[in-house]
Design a protein around this motif. Sequence first.
Motif, PDB file in Angstrom:
ATOM      1  N   LEU A  49       0.644  -1.071  -0.012  1.00  0.00           N
ATOM      2  CA  LEU A  49       0.005   0.010   0.104  1.00  0.00           C
ATOM      3  C   LEU A  49       0.889   1.340  -0.039  1.00  0.00           C
ATOM      4  O   LEU A  49       0.691   2.270  -0.725  1.00  0.00           O
ATOM      5  CB  LEU A  49      -1.007  -0.152   1.238  1.00  0.00           C
ATOM      6  CG  LEU A  49      -2.218  -1.045   1.153  1.00  0.00           C
ATOM      7  CD1 LEU A  49      -2.887  -0.901   2.442  1.00  0.00           C
ATOM      8  CD2 LEU A  49      -2.938  -0.663   0.213  1.00  0.00           C
ATOM      9  N   ILE A  50       1.960   1.206   0.858  1.00  0.00           N
ATOM     10  CA  ILE A  50       3.036   2.358   0.955  1.00  0.00           C
ATOM     11  C   ILE A  50       3.513   2.604  -0.543  1.00  0.00           C
ATOM     12  O   ILE A  50       3.559   3.692  -0.793  1.00  0.00           O
ATOM     13  CB  ILE A  50       3.853   2.456   2.116  1.00  0.00           C
ATOM     14  CG1 ILE A  50       3.199   2.186   3.384  1.00  0.00           C
ATOM     15  CG2 ILE A  50       4.903   3.252   2.067  1.00  0.00           C
ATOM     16  CD1 ILE A  50       4.097   1.917   4.439  1.00  0.00           C
ATOM     17  N   TYR A  51       3.952   1.460  -0.909  1.00  0.00           N
ATOM     18  CA  TYR A  51       4.832   1.659  -2.429  1.00  0.00           C
ATOM     19  C   TYR A  51       3.708   2.358  -3.199  1.00  0.00           C
ATOM     20  O   TYR A  51       4.105   3.091  -4.254  1.00  0.00           O
ATOM     21  CB  TYR A  51       5.166   0.198  -3.008  1.00  0.00           C
ATOM     22  CG  TYR A  51       6.299  -0.192  -2.108  1.00  0.00           C
ATOM     23  CD1 TYR A  51       7.181   0.765  -1.692  1.00  0.00           C
ATOM     24  CD2 TYR A  51       6.487  -1.623  -1.730  1.00  0.00           C
ATOM     25  CE1 TYR A  51       8.432   0.145  -1.013  1.00  0.00           C
ATOM     26  CE2 TYR A  51       7.727  -1.924  -1.090  1.00  0.00           C
ATOM     27  CZ  TYR A  51       8.593  -1.284  -0.690  1.00  0.00           C
ATOM     28  OH  TYR A  51       9.922  -1.442   0.163  1.00  0.00           O
ATOM     29  N   ILE A  52       2.352   1.549  -3.547  1.00  0.00           N
ATOM     30  CA  ILE A  52       1.295   2.243  -4.492  1.00  0.00           C
ATOM     31  C   ILE A  52       1.189   3.849  -4.047  1.00  0.00           C
ATOM     32  O   ILE A  52       0.997   4.543  -5.088  1.00  0.00           O
ATOM     33  CB  ILE A  52      -0.069   1.500  -4.385  1.00  0.00           C
ATOM     34  CG1 ILE A  52       0.384   0.002  -4.578  1.00  0.00           C
ATOM     35  CG2 ILE A  52      -0.820   1.828  -5.190  1.00  0.00           C
ATOM     36  CD1 ILE A  52      -0.868  -0.820  -4.556  1.00  0.00           C
ATOM     37  N   HIS A  53       1.112   4.072  -2.729  1.00  0.00           N
ATOM     38  CA  HIS A  53       0.739   5.261  -2.525  1.00  0.00           C
ATOM     39  C   HIS A  53       2.016   6.407  -2.988  1.00  0.00           C
ATOM     40  O   HIS A  53       1.784   7.270  -3.566  1.00  0.00           O
ATOM     41  CB  HIS A  53       0.851   5.478  -0.954  1.00  0.00           C
ATOM     42  CG  HIS A  53       1.014   6.770  -0.177  1.00  0.00           C
ATOM     43  ND1 HIS A  53       0.112   7.881  -0.187  1.00  0.00           N
ATOM     44  CD2 HIS A  53       2.328   7.321   0.404  1.00  0.00           C
ATOM     45  CE1 HIS A  53       0.678   8.892   0.457  1.00  0.00           C
ATOM     46  NE2 HIS A  53       1.879   8.385   0.676  1.00  0.00           N
ATOM     47  N   ALA A  54       3.197   5.877  -2.818  1.00  0.00           N
ATOM     48  CA  ALA A  54       4.326   6.769  -3.215  1.00  0.00           C
ATOM     49  C   ALA A  54       4.204   6.768  -4.846  1.00  0.00           C
ATOM     50  O   ALA A  54       4.731   7.891  -5.250  1.00  0.00           O
ATOM     51  CB  ALA A  54       5.365   6.056  -2.899  1.00  0.00           C
ATOM     52  N   PHE A  55       4.060   5.720  -5.350  1.00  0.00           N
ATOM     53  CA  PHE A  55       4.226   5.633  -7.076  1.00  0.00           C
ATOM     54  C   PHE A  55       3.026   6.653  -7.503  1.00  0.00           C
ATOM     55  O   PHE A  55       3.304   7.502  -8.258  1.00  0.00           O
ATOM     56  CB  PHE A  55       3.778   4.268  -7.345  1.00  0.00           C
ATOM     57  CG  PHE A  55       3.487   4.253  -8.892  1.00  0.00           C
ATOM     58  CD1 PHE A  55       4.332   4.357  -9.684  1.00  0.00           C
ATOM     59  CD2 PHE A  55       2.083   4.034  -9.338  1.00  0.00           C
ATOM     60  CE1 PHE A  55       4.353   4.207 -11.136  1.00  0.00           C
ATOM     61  CE2 PHE A  55       1.877   4.143 -10.822  1.00  0.00           C
ATOM     62  CZ  PHE A  55       3.134   4.252 -11.724  1.00  0.00           C
ATOM     63  N   THR A  84      -5.553   9.481  -5.713  1.00  0.00           N
ATOM     64  CA  THR A  84      -5.277   7.993  -5.577  1.00  0.00           C
ATOM     65  C   THR A  84      -4.306   7.908  -4.217  1.00  0.00           C
ATOM     66  O   THR A  84      -4.394   7.178  -3.397  1.00  0.00           O
ATOM     67  CB  THR A  84      -4.670   7.187  -6.463  1.00  0.00           C
ATOM     68  OG1 THR A  84      -5.834   7.277  -7.650  1.00  0.00           O
ATOM     69  CG2 THR A  84      -4.452   5.531  -6.379  1.00  0.00           C
ATOM     70  N   SER A  85      -3.083   8.741  -4.279  1.00  0.00           N
ATOM     71  CA  SER A  85      -2.199   8.800  -3.168  1.00  0.00           C
ATOM     72  C   SER A  85      -2.733   9.194  -1.835  1.00  0.00           C
ATOM     73  O   SER A  85      -2.377   8.528  -0.765  1.00  0.00           O
ATOM     74  CB  SER A  85      -0.967   9.845  -3.549  1.00  0.00           C
ATOM     75  OG  SER A  85      -0.038   9.559  -2.630  1.00  0.00           O
ATOM     76  N   SER A  86      -3.576  10.150  -1.850  1.00  0.00           N
ATOM     77  CA  SER A  86      -4.257  10.592  -0.591  1.00  0.00           C
ATOM     78  C   SER A  86      -5.200   9.548  -0.083  1.00  0.00           C
ATOM     79  O   SER A  86      -5.076   9.563   1.331  1.00  0.00           O
ATOM     80  CB  SER A  86      -4.831  12.000  -0.847  1.00  0.00           C
ATOM     81  OG  SER A  86      -4.017  12.824  -1.496  1.00  0.00           O
ATOM     82  N   VAL A  87      -6.142   9.282  -0.771  1.00  0.00           N
ATOM     83  CA  VAL A  87      -6.854   8.345  -0.219  1.00  0.00           C
ATOM     84  C   VAL A  87      -6.237   7.048   0.288  1.00  0.00           C
ATOM     85  O   VAL A  87      -6.515   6.368   1.395  1.00  0.00           O
ATOM     86  CB  VAL A  87      -7.833   7.573  -1.340  1.00  0.00           C
ATOM     87  CG1 VAL A  87      -8.780   6.621  -0.941  1.00  0.00           C
ATOM     88  CG2 VAL A  87      -8.893   8.658  -2.099  1.00  0.00           C
ATOM     89  N   LEU A  88      -5.101   6.374  -0.211  1.00  0.00           N
ATOM     90  CA  LEU A  88      -4.406   5.297   0.263  1.00  0.00           C
ATOM     91  C   LEU A  88      -3.790   5.807   1.460  1.00  0.00           C
ATOM     92  O   LEU A  88      -3.586   4.869   2.551  1.00  0.00           O
ATOM     93  CB  LEU A  88      -3.407   4.994  -0.861  1.00  0.00           C
ATOM     94  CG  LEU A  88      -3.675   4.177  -2.145  1.00  0.00           C
ATOM     95  CD1 LEU A  88      -2.578   3.876  -3.034  1.00  0.00           C
ATOM     96  CD2 LEU A  88      -4.168   2.855  -1.636  1.00  0.00           C
TER      97      LEU A  88
END
Length: 220
Positions: A8-14, A49-53
Motif C-alpha cells: 500500500l505504501i509503495y502504491i501510495h508513493a507511486f 489516489t495517493s491521498s486516499v491510500l
Amino acid sequence: MEQTIKILIYIHAFFGGIGLITGVGSIISKKGTNTHQKLGKLFSVGMLTSSVLSLLICWIPKHHNLFLFLIGIFTIYLVVSGNRAIKFKSKNKADLFDKIISGTMLLLSLVMILIGIYCVLNNITNGILFVFFGSLGLFMTVKDFLFFKNVSKNKNNWLQKHIGKMIGALIASITAFIVAGLGIGNLITWITPSIIGALYIIYWNQKTNYKKISDKKADL
C-alpha cells in the motif's frame, strides 16, 4: 499484514510521484492548452489516489498518524475543489456538493487548530503544524463560502480559485516528497514549500487581476 502495508505504501508513493511529476509539468506548460489539461487530469488522479491510500495507511495499527490523516483529507479537498472551480466558468451557483466539500474542510480545519493549540500548550510534537495547516484550511474555506455567496459577481474569480487550489495540492505533493521521500521532517521543510507556493499563487492572482482590468479597458 506488514507485507500488505508495504505494498500500500509503495502504491501510495507511486501515485504521489505521478502527482508530483505531472503537477510540475502542468505548471511549466502553457495554461489552457491540451497538454496542460491532460497533465492536470493525471495530476488529479495521482494525488487523489495517493491521498486516499494515505488515509487507509494512517489508520492501520502501528501506523496511526492523525496529522498525516488530516493532511490527506486537506489534499483531497484541494484537488476536488480545484477541479470544480473550473465549472464556475459557466455556472452561476454553487451546488450542495460544493458546499459539503468546503464545509467539511472548514470543520476539520477548526479541529486541526484546536488540536494544535492543545499540543502547543502541552509541548506535544507537531502542534505548530496543526495550527499552521488548520489556519490555512480555515482561510481557504471561508473564502470559498464568500465566493459561493455571490457567484455571479465573483464569477471571473474561478481561475484564481482553480490555480490556488491546484498549486496547494502540488505543494502537498512536494512537501510529502521532502518529508517522506528524503526523510527531512523538520519544521522548516514542512512550512517552506507552502510559503513559496503562496507567493506563486499571489503572483498569478495579480496577473489575472491585471488581465481583467486590461479586458475591461478594451471593452470601453
